[in-house]
Scaffold this motif. Sequence first.
Motif, mmCIF file in Angstrom:
data_model
loop_
_atom_site.group_PDB
_atom_site.id
_atom_site.type_symbol
_atom_site.label_atom_id
_atom_site.label_comp_id
_atom_site.label_asym_id
_atom_site.label_seq_id
_atom_site.Cartn_x
_atom_site.Cartn_y
_atom_site.Cartn_z
ATOM 1 N N UNK A 206 -11.565 -2.793 -3.544
ATOM 2 C CA UNK A 206 -10.289 -1.515 -2.501
ATOM 3 C C UNK A 206 -10.395 -0.058 -2.950
ATOM 4 N N UNK A 207 -10.273 1.112 -2.563
ATOM 5 C CA UNK A 207 -10.416 2.464 -2.654
ATOM 6 C C UNK A 207 -9.878 3.022 -3.454
ATOM 7 N N UNK A 208 -10.031 4.647 -2.785
ATOM 8 C CA UNK A 208 -8.928 5.111 -4.049
ATOM 9 C C UNK A 208 -7.459 5.672 -3.635
ATOM 10 N N UNK A 209 -7.179 5.517 -2.413
ATOM 11 C CA UNK A 209 -6.385 5.557 -1.797
ATOM 12 C C UNK A 209 -5.519 3.844 -1.358
ATOM 13 N N UNK A 210 -5.920 3.052 -1.905
ATOM 14 C CA UNK A 210 -5.127 1.729 -1.469
ATOM 15 C C UNK A 210 -4.044 1.508 -2.272
ATOM 16 N N UNK A 211 -2.404 0.814 -1.324
ATOM 17 C CA UNK A 211 -1.835 0.900 -1.786
ATOM 18 C C UNK A 211 -1.266 0.095 -3.274
ATOM 19 N N UNK A 212 -0.539 -0.328 -4.250
ATOM 20 C CA UNK A 212 -0.547 -1.030 -5.053
ATOM 21 C C UNK A 212 -0.414 -1.121 -5.863
ATOM 22 N N UNK A 213 -1.178 0.094 -6.370
ATOM 23 C CA UNK A 213 -1.644 0.390 -8.067
ATOM 24 C C UNK A 213 -1.272 2.191 -8.440
ATOM 25 N N UNK A 214 -1.310 1.865 -9.403
ATOM 26 C CA UNK A 214 -0.558 3.109 -10.433
ATOM 27 C C UNK A 214 -2.024 3.349 -11.253
ATOM 28 N N UNK A 215 -2.439 4.617 -11.546
ATOM 29 C CA UNK A 215 -3.372 4.972 -12.254
ATOM 30 C C UNK A 215 -2.492 6.456 -13.201
ATOM 31 N N UNK A 216 -2.545 6.513 -14.462
ATOM 32 C CA UNK A 216 -2.173 6.826 -15.434
ATOM 33 C C UNK A 216 -3.340 8.865 -15.137
#
Length: 567
Positions: A206-216
């Motif tokens: 996955x790349x930095x703009x991959x949907x489905x993931x959130x990062x604090x």
Amino acid sequence: MIYRRARQLLLCLVMLSLPAQALAQTSAQSQAVKTFAVAPFVVHGPEKYAYFSQGVPSMLATRLTWKDNVQPMDAGQVAQKIKSPVKSAAEAKSALASLGADYLVFGSLTVAGDTASTDVSIIDKAGAVVSKSAQAKINDLLPALETVSNDLAAQVFKRPSQTAQAGQAGRSAPAAGAMTPNPNLVTDQNDPSKPNYLNPNFRYVSGPDTPGAWRSQIMPFANSGMAIGDVAGDGKNQIVIMGEHDIQVFRFSNGQLAPIAQYKLSPGVLLVKVNILPQEGGRGGLIVVTGYREREPRSSILRLEGGKIVPVVADIKYYFNVVNIPPSFKPTLVVSKGEEKNVFQRGVYKAVVNGSKVELGDEISLPAKTNAMNFAYLPESGGYKIIVADLNDRLNVYSGGKELQTRSEDKYCGSGIGLLYDELMPSMYHPTEDDLESFYYVPLRILPVDIAGNGKYSVLVSKNISVASVIFQNFRAFSQGEVHSLFWDGVGLNLQWKTRRIKGTITDYALADFDNSGKKSLVVSINTTPGATGFAQRKTIVLAYSLDSESMVKGGGAYGNMEEANP
């Protein structure tokens, strides 16, 4: 004129015949569905392998099923008719007649040392028998049985091979409304029937703009654990993060974690585990914190009141955990007593919080070497399994009667926090010659979950991928890891899905509605790993992965944001 009337009559006859043809076709399709039953297996070997008598049939029933063609009979109905293992073709023919199915599967399993050999047979109504055999190491029994079941299904049921089915599926048009799986979750890559992109042998990163993931945001401190729940009593979930010596409560706001309160414990107390114990009556859950100082447990129970964290029970000499205990599987406070040389005294107890005290209840019946922080119950139909993480970071699976059924080859739930114990105690793991002190590393949580809400539980565990870990005093740090979803397949724990590799040391995980959106996500807390020279510069990051549980319930080819490896 006659020709026109004849044509009209012919057209009417054709139109009238269509419903009958459709009905006949539907009836034919219904009649074409065959049924099979699987009898208990004969098991030759040590008593501890007796569970294979039911475990192997459960696995075969799943692997032999062919949708719309061959379906298994209800296991309860089979159990009523067949009380004991079927030992011969004559017995099998008689049992098949009593069941009324089209086929009966029966066989035996022989265990000698670490090797198992199995014979599997299928008999039809005419008495024709087809048999297949296999031999494998105990830990490789599942793949061997899968090969046998595929061969039998192809020969007896005329089921196409998985490769052929995959090719046919690849030529079919995608279903309307099909969703793309969360690219941050990896499903069974050995199953060619599962959806893939360019090539099933390629792994997609996955790349930095991959949907489905959130990062604090990156938080400037190292963490040792995390718990998510309603500690404020406002009907919303908060995120509790445990540092080395403090507890912080956050809420999700504007895409980031906003701090609510902080509570600092004694600098001499090393915090090792945090949980939330739900309370009734709309009250906020209690924050249960296990600590360690000078070879003794030093634990506390905290509450969030008026925007501040206050102690309910402070500095008590128990090891705490919160476990879903059968038969209700409600979150329950459990306790182990400390022991200087061996970390834990024998025995795990239920406990309740009464004012400013913790009162112990009944001792829980558990396998040997189980402590409050290394076990969980995995619910299943009619009972449960007990999963215990051992000193070598492997998962031991016991029946409800405390009989060992399997032990994982892979290591899971390895944490970075070590508790000092006396290296001369023979019941513990022996250190290497270079070790001056020995540590019991507190395992990360073993988390049973029912993601689809259909009563089928799996267990979430962490898996460290590092070739070598960084050891600093009583800490271990791993450069990367994954979260795996494992399910009990009747023989052992099998991989259902896993996350992509996570850069950093995994410190905890939860299945929770962390952002109060109404949907649960897989939430993972990590520490960055700058290397041995930068150990003190570790930072905290929280990750969240969306899970499309609705698609799991519906079944179908692609489960939206996640997919079962072996549905």
